[in-house]
Design an enzyme around this catalytic site. Structure first.
Site, short mmCIF file in Angstrom:
data_model
loop_
_atom_site.label_atom_id
_atom_site.label_comp_id
_atom_site.label_asym_id
_atom_site.label_seq_id
_atom_site.Cartn_x
_atom_site.Cartn_y
_atom_site.Cartn_z
N HIS A 185 -3.00 -1.78 3.32
CA HIS A 185 -2.62 -1.15 4.57
C HIS A 185 -2.20 -2.05 5.76
O HIS A 185 -2.28 -3.32 5.59
CB HIS A 185 -3.99 -0.72 4.97
CG HIS A 185 -3.90 0.54 6.06
ND1 HIS A 185 -3.56 0.28 7.22
CD2 HIS A 185 -4.14 1.97 5.90
CE1 HIS A 185 -3.63 1.23 7.92
NE2 HIS A 185 -3.92 2.46 7.30
N ASP A 263 -11.02 -5.47 2.34
CA ASP A 263 -10.68 -4.29 3.15
C ASP A 263 -11.52 -3.01 2.42
O ASP A 263 -11.09 -2.70 1.54
CB ASP A 263 -9.30 -3.86 3.39
CG ASP A 263 -9.03 -2.61 4.33
OD1 ASP A 263 -10.11 -2.01 4.73
OD2 ASP A 263 -7.94 -2.30 4.34
N GLN A 266 -12.11 2.36 2.33
CA GLN A 266 -11.62 3.59 1.52
C GLN A 266 -13.07 3.51 0.48
O GLN A 266 -13.27 4.27 -0.09
CB GLN A 266 -10.67 3.36 0.52
CG GLN A 266 -9.44 3.71 1.40
CD GLN A 266 -9.33 5.23 1.88
OE1 GLN A 266 -9.85 6.06 1.54
NE2 GLN A 266 -8.42 5.43 3.17
N LYS A 289 -13.80 7.40 8.70
CA LYS A 289 -13.74 7.87 7.35
C LYS A 289 -15.07 7.94 6.44
O LYS A 289 -15.13 8.07 5.19
CB LYS A 289 -12.94 6.45 6.51
CG LYS A 289 -11.63 6.22 7.13
CD LYS A 289 -10.76 5.42 6.21
CE LYS A 289 -9.43 4.88 6.83
NZ LYS A 289 -8.45 6.00 6.96
N CYS A 429 0.51 4.24 5.95
CA CYS A 429 0.45 2.96 6.60
C CYS A 429 0.66 2.13 5.29
O CYS A 429 -0.10 0.81 5.40
CB CYS A 429 -0.72 2.55 7.27
SG CYS A 429 -0.86 3.71 8.85
#
Length: 471
Positions: A185, A263, A266, A289, A429
């Protein structure tokens, strides 16, 4: 102002006593933090705890995910464009908030809106406890050793920038190397570009496998060298849905003395996350999220790593002592939280963490695997479709990014919206990833815990109709 007891010894002021008690709230290890508590003033002690009524959840009611929890999400019960029932498949960008989170936000704003940490009055103390309890709830969700390992940030992007600008500027120098990937991202790519430009370090990129489905771990291993200082990779791709081999990534990076940032934007919303088992040095995630509010996220870091990092932003709250010509700084996490924080949003994030823990993250993962597999199977039956990323059994997310031959994804998304279906289109992104795949954009359907197979069926039926119209 200090006062003296009858014995003549100097005593701490009431303000200092209160601040010390609030530090105690912040410093409690995660495994002994209290959950689900409200606070009331007592004649016996400044604050006593009493259990709140248990919230209705999938775990305590026996309800199933999907249809069984939709009543918790009032936004889903609406029709758009006249008579079209909303099907919300844009959870990879932002999930919806359950009533429990909305109520936590309302309670703070209506009942104890106040600044945190320094106030001695009732509202401030209650806000402080709510804010710090939220930190503990996040720590519990990801199995952190202590709530002090959790830094509240505006979002995952802010957490990555914090590491890049604090740790990166301190430790990177010309000749050093930073490893990211083509699948990142932009929020895990641009900050490293900036810090490498500022320090003279070199940025290297892990490519995709030949089939374009996931990151090439053999190529990653070859990129590593004694010059590698940090590896920053996405845990679950927001476009491919692929799951990183974190055990291999961390083991190989640490062998050459490199740090690892993951990261997890998700992955934290959809699967059990144990930061102690992951072995990384930092992870980041964002509240919006994972059923929480926007404007709040978190950085988790190993305590010794956080203590080694200098402040990134200066101001109130992050200091220990301030003089006219210099200052000393508070220990983590306060060092990285200058100014008035997003108090309501943090409390809302704590409520979201409670909600997910009440459901059980293994239940969330199992549900997402089943629903994601069904979505992949149904989409695979559509003529002319290309679905990006690996097969369902190798995915870490139920999302599916796709294109249909001869139709622009924005046209698909626009016409699907007319049918009540909310999906995303664009580059998500991840422009370098799209370039690596030889495309400029894609459509993406990303279900979550409150979506159903019936909604998948409605989506695929609408998609086929839209394709017929556009072709």
């Amino acid at each position: 102002m200090a006062f003296r007891s009858h014995s003549g010894s100097q005593q701490t002021s009431g303000v200092a006593l209160h601040n010390a008690s609030m530090r105690g709230v912040r410093d409690r290890p995660a495994h002994i933090e209290q959950r689900g508590l409200s606070y009331r003033r007592s004649a016996v002690a400044p604050y006593e705890t009493e259990p709140m009524l248990a919230s209705t959840s999938a775990a305590d009611s026996g309800r199933q995910l999907g249809e069984g929890i939709r009543a918790d999400f009032p936004i889903l019960n609406q029709k758009i464009h006249g008579d079209k029932q909303l099907v919300y498949f844009d959870n990879g960008a932002t999930s919806q908030k359950p009533k429990q989170v909305l109520e936590a936000l309302r309670e703070y704003n209506e009942g104890y809106n106040s600044n945190v940490h320094r106030g001695v009055h009732f509202l401030s103390a209650k806000a402080t406890r709510g804010y710090e309890d939220a930190r503990a709830k996040v720590a519990q969700l990801i199995n952190a050793r202590s709530s002090r390992d959790i830094v509240f940030t505006a979002n995952a992007t802010a957490g990555i920038n914090l590491v890049a600008q604090s740790w990166g500027r301190k430790h990177l120098a010309p000749g050093d190397e930073v490893i990211v990937s083509v699948a990142e991202h932009h929020s895990n790519l641009v900050p490293w570009q900036l810090v490498c430009q500022a320090t003279g370090a070199t940025l290297k990129h892990v490519p995709l496998t030949r089939d374009g489905q996931e990151l090439d771990m053999q190529a990653y291993a070859k990129l590593l060298s004694p010059k590698t200082k940090i590896v920053a990779l996405v845990h679950v791709s927001n476009m491919l849905g692929s799951l990183l081999d974190t055990e291999f990534v961390v083991e190989q990076a640490h062998k050459v003395g490199a740090m690892v940032l993951l990261d997890c934007s998700q992955s934290v919303p959809g699967k059990p996350t144990d930061v102690q088992a992951l072995g990384a040095d930092w992870i980041v995630a964002t509240g919006h999220k994972m059923c929480g509010p926007t404007g709040i996220g978190f950085l988790w870091g190993r305590q010794e790593v956080l203590e080694d990092m200098p402040p990134f932003l200066g101001g109130g709250e992050m200091i220990e002592h301030v003089y006219l010509d210099h200052s000393t700084y508070a220990p983590p996490p306060s060092r990285f939280e200058p100014g008035t924080p997003a108090i309501a949003e943090a409390i809302g994030l704590g409520a979201a963490a409670d909600y997910l823990q009440d459901i059980g993250m293994q239940n969330v993962q199992d549900f997402e695997q089943d629903l994601g597999g069904y979505l992949y199977e149904r989409l695979s039956s559509v003529d002319g479709i290309t679905i990006y990323g690996p097969k369902p059994e190798r995915r870490g997310s139920p999302l599916c990014a796709f294109n249909v031959d001869g139709i622009h994804p924005t046209d698909l998304s626009t016409f699907l919206d007319f049918e009540g279906i909310a999906v995303r289109s664009g580059h998500h992104c991840t422009q370098p990833l799209h370039h690596a795949l030889g495309i400029s954009s894609s459509a993406r359907a990303s279900p979550y815990i409150y979506n159903t197979e019936a909604e998948v069926d409605s989506f695929v039926e609408a998609l086929n109709s839209v394709i017929d119209i556009l072709k």
